[in-house]
Design an enzyme around this catalytic site. Structure first.
Site, PDB file in Angstrom:
ATOM      1  N   ASP A   1       0.837  -1.204   0.000  1.00 37.07           N
ATOM      2  CA  ASP A   1       0.000   0.000   0.000  1.00 37.07           C
ATOM      3  C   ASP A   1       0.870   1.251   0.000  1.00 37.07           C
ATOM      4  OD1 ASP A   1      -2.186  -1.668   0.207  1.00 37.07           O
ATOM      5  OD2 ASP A   1      -2.360  -1.436   2.380  1.00 37.07           O
TER       6      ASP A   1
ATOM      7  N   ASP B   1      -0.436  -3.398  -4.512  1.00 38.22           N
ATOM      8  CA  ASP B   1      -1.746  -3.551  -3.870  1.00 38.22           C
ATOM      9  C   ASP B   1      -2.487  -2.224  -3.939  1.00 38.22           C
ATOM     10  OD1 ASP B   1      -3.834  -4.836  -2.635  1.00 38.22           O
ATOM     11  OD2 ASP B   1      -2.927  -4.896  -0.665  1.00 38.22           O
TER      12      ASP B   1
ATOM     13  N   ASP C   1      -5.502   2.642   1.560  1.00 41.24           N
ATOM     14  CA  ASP C   1      -6.303   1.621   2.226  1.00 41.24           C
ATOM     15  C   ASP C   1      -6.556   1.950   3.690  1.00 41.24           C
ATOM     16  OD1 ASP C   1      -6.322   0.217  -0.115  1.00 41.24           O
ATOM     17  OD2 ASP C   1      -5.398  -1.598   0.693  1.00 41.24           O
TER      18      ASP C   1
ATOM     19  N   ARG D   1     -11.824  -0.239  -7.233  1.00 44.11           N
ATOM     20  CA  ARG D   1     -11.664   0.281  -5.878  1.00 44.11           C
ATOM     21  C   ARG D   1     -11.354   1.782  -5.872  1.00 44.11           C
ATOM     22  NH1 ARG D   1      -8.431  -4.454  -2.445  1.00 44.11           N
ATOM     23  NH2 ARG D   1      -9.715  -6.210  -3.180  1.00 44.11           N
TER      24      ARG D   1
END
Length: 522
Positions: free
Chosen positions: A161, A190, A194, A243
């Site tokens: 992340d 990734d 997040d 996302r």
């Protein structure tokens, strides 16, 4: 004007192996923190000011950033860390100290508070190195680039992340940053942004997220529903598979963002999440809003968005696109003031303002970028709120400040549904809750001696916000009614010394789920 104290840590780090740092201070004590003030949900729950009012240090290595954290008087001593140059694995080592918990190969903001990290000078680039925020609060990250952070391959950092938050994080403002990757999961990357495991009151503003398989998530799984109160505004999402963000439970406010080339899906509201989606511009993208890849549905309130060359897949099992004619299926009440740029000018406004090293320009709500005045950040109100929609939205719980007296107290109630507990309302965890048997019942907080209370905050669990109807607040010792009303949230009443305070639910639209019963003296 007094000059700020600036400690030049990177040039004078000594004995790196022991984490010691020597710095030379210039002669004046105070420094401004970030430029401008926090916006969105980061203004709630007491506000987000970062290191405002604290000492300023200059760092050109990751080790120097860690040293700045570790040489503070305490883990909550305010500090502003000005970063310039390239931060990478070669210059980021663990530093030890009583006010920090750091690690090699990642910028670790763990178990700390009141910190600002801001790029200055020729720019700050975190190259293949992520920023990890864990069990921390009141953090500002501004004007930096974070790129190519990997979870597999070499080198790896922060689970892949760019910025990752987890484990009881509160009040983070990330502003004017550029987060980018060079591919998706198969290439070792990734998420760019997040949040999981009880992360709340976060704003991402005027930032660029691009060239990644995953923009970011809120909640790591369908059972991680303790996250929420997130604002995304004036950001550019470009060349992203999905996302943007993925929401699992909680509440998000998504406005004035520019979405370009979303290949698989965009705003994915799942597992009871509720998103207010205002005046965004979606271009050359697919399935930009809906519930995707699950049967656990989420909800959205939409207004003023532009869908330019957006395609929609057909509804099916585990696939519930909001288009081709998106309609609201919930209402979301926003507790802070904000102004909306017209969706038609969003691409131009975002082009001029978003990302690191763009002059920290912001919009004035009239499609005209402005340069904010430098100074300590504070949760001051922004411009006027938008006109409410045709329906009256369910009240959103207003966060409280001060010491939550429920932590460490006792609790009981009238009944408890299977799988729930009275103690869940005072554990500080939004993913656990109490429910009565049926649609009405009472829950109490109690103390061993008289305690003065004048304010409570009833916080419903994700997926059940708005269920509580009418209620009464009682002095549990005498039965006296202290307040009555409807809907969860903050309740104030005359300061009362008592040993037990009871929240009695007298009507609801379903089975109430009270995640937290917070109590405050003032």
């Amino acid at each position: 004007m007094r000059r700020p104290v600036v400690l030049h840590l990177s040039a004078v780090l000594a004995t790196a192996a022991t984490g010691a740092a020597i710095a030379v201070a210039l002669p004046t004590p105070q420094a401004s923190a970030a430029v401008g003030s926090a916006t969105g949900y980061a203004t709630q729950n007491g506000g987000t000011t970062g290191g405002a009012g604290g000492q300023t240090v200059r760092a050109t290595t990751g080790t120097a950033i860690h040293a700045a954290l570790c040489t503070r008087a305490s883990s909550s001593t305010p500090i502003v860390i000005q970063v310039e140059g390239t931060i990478n694995h070669g210059n980021t080592s663990k530093v030890s100290g009583g006010s920090c918990s750091t690690a090699d190969g990642v910028i670790e903001l763990k178990q700390i508070s009141n910190v600002t990290i801001v790029g200055v000078g020729g720019g700050a680039v975190f190259d293949q190195l992520g920023i990890h925020i864990r069990d921390s609060r009141n953090i500002i990250i501004q004007n930096v680039t974070i790129r190519n952070v990997k979870k597999s391959g070499s080198p790896t950092s922060n689970g892949g992340d760019a910025i990752g938050m987890e484990s009881n994080v509160r009040n983070v403002w990330v502003d004017h940053v550029t987060l980018e990757a060079s591919g998706g999961e198969s290439e070792g990357f990734d998420g760019l942004f997040d949040m999981k495991d009880n992360t709340q009151y976060v704003t991402l503003s005027y930032s660029i997220l691009r060239n990644s398989g995953r923009g970011g998530l809120v909640g790591s799984s369908e059972s991680d529903l303790s996250n929420g109160f997130i604002t995304y505004h004036h950001n550019l999402y470009e060349n992203i598979d999905s996302r943007t963000p993925l929401l699992r439970g909680g509440i998000a406010h998504v406005y004035n963002n520019h979405y370009v080339s979303l290949h698989e899906s965009g705003i994915n509201s799942r597992a009871g999440a509720r998103a207010k989606v205002d005046n965004n511009y979606f271009r050359n993208s697919k399935d930009v809003l809906g519930t995707f890849y699950t049967s656990e549905r989420g909800y959205w309130q939409v207004s003023g968005n532009i869908f330019d060359n957006v395609t929609w897949s057909a509804p099916g099992t585990d696939n519930y696109p909001a288009g081709p004619n998106p309609q609201s299926n919930t209402t979301v009440s926003i507790p802070y003031p904000y102004s909306l740029d017209g969706a038609g000018c969003v691409p131009d406004v975002v082009r001029q303002t978003a990302g690191a090293h763009t002059g920290l320009k912001v919009s004035d709500g009239n499609c005209s970028p402005q340069t904010p005045t430098p100074g300590p950040t504070s949760p001051t109100p922004g411009p006027t709120s938008p006109t409410p929609g045709p329906t009256s939205p369910t009240p959103t719980p207003t966060p409280s400040s001060g010491t939550n007296l429920s932590i460490g107290a006792g609790s009981d109630g009238s009944s408890k549904a299977d799988g729930t507990s009275y103690g869940n309302v005072r554990d500080g965890n939004m993913s656990t809750y109490w429910s009565p048997v049926g649609s009405t019942g009472s829950i109490s907080i109690k103390w061993g001696s008289a305690t003065t209370v004048s304010r409570i905050n009833i916080r419903e669990a994700s997926g059940s916000v708005g269920v509580i109807g009418s209620w009464r607040v009682l002095n549990g010792g005498t039965g006296a009614v202290l307040a009555s009303g409807s809907g969860a949230g903050v309740v104030t009443f005359a300061p009362t010394a008592l040993t037990k305070v009871t929240f009695e639910i007298t009507s609801s639209t379903g089975t109430p789920r009270v995640a937290e019963f917070e109590t405050y003296a003032g």
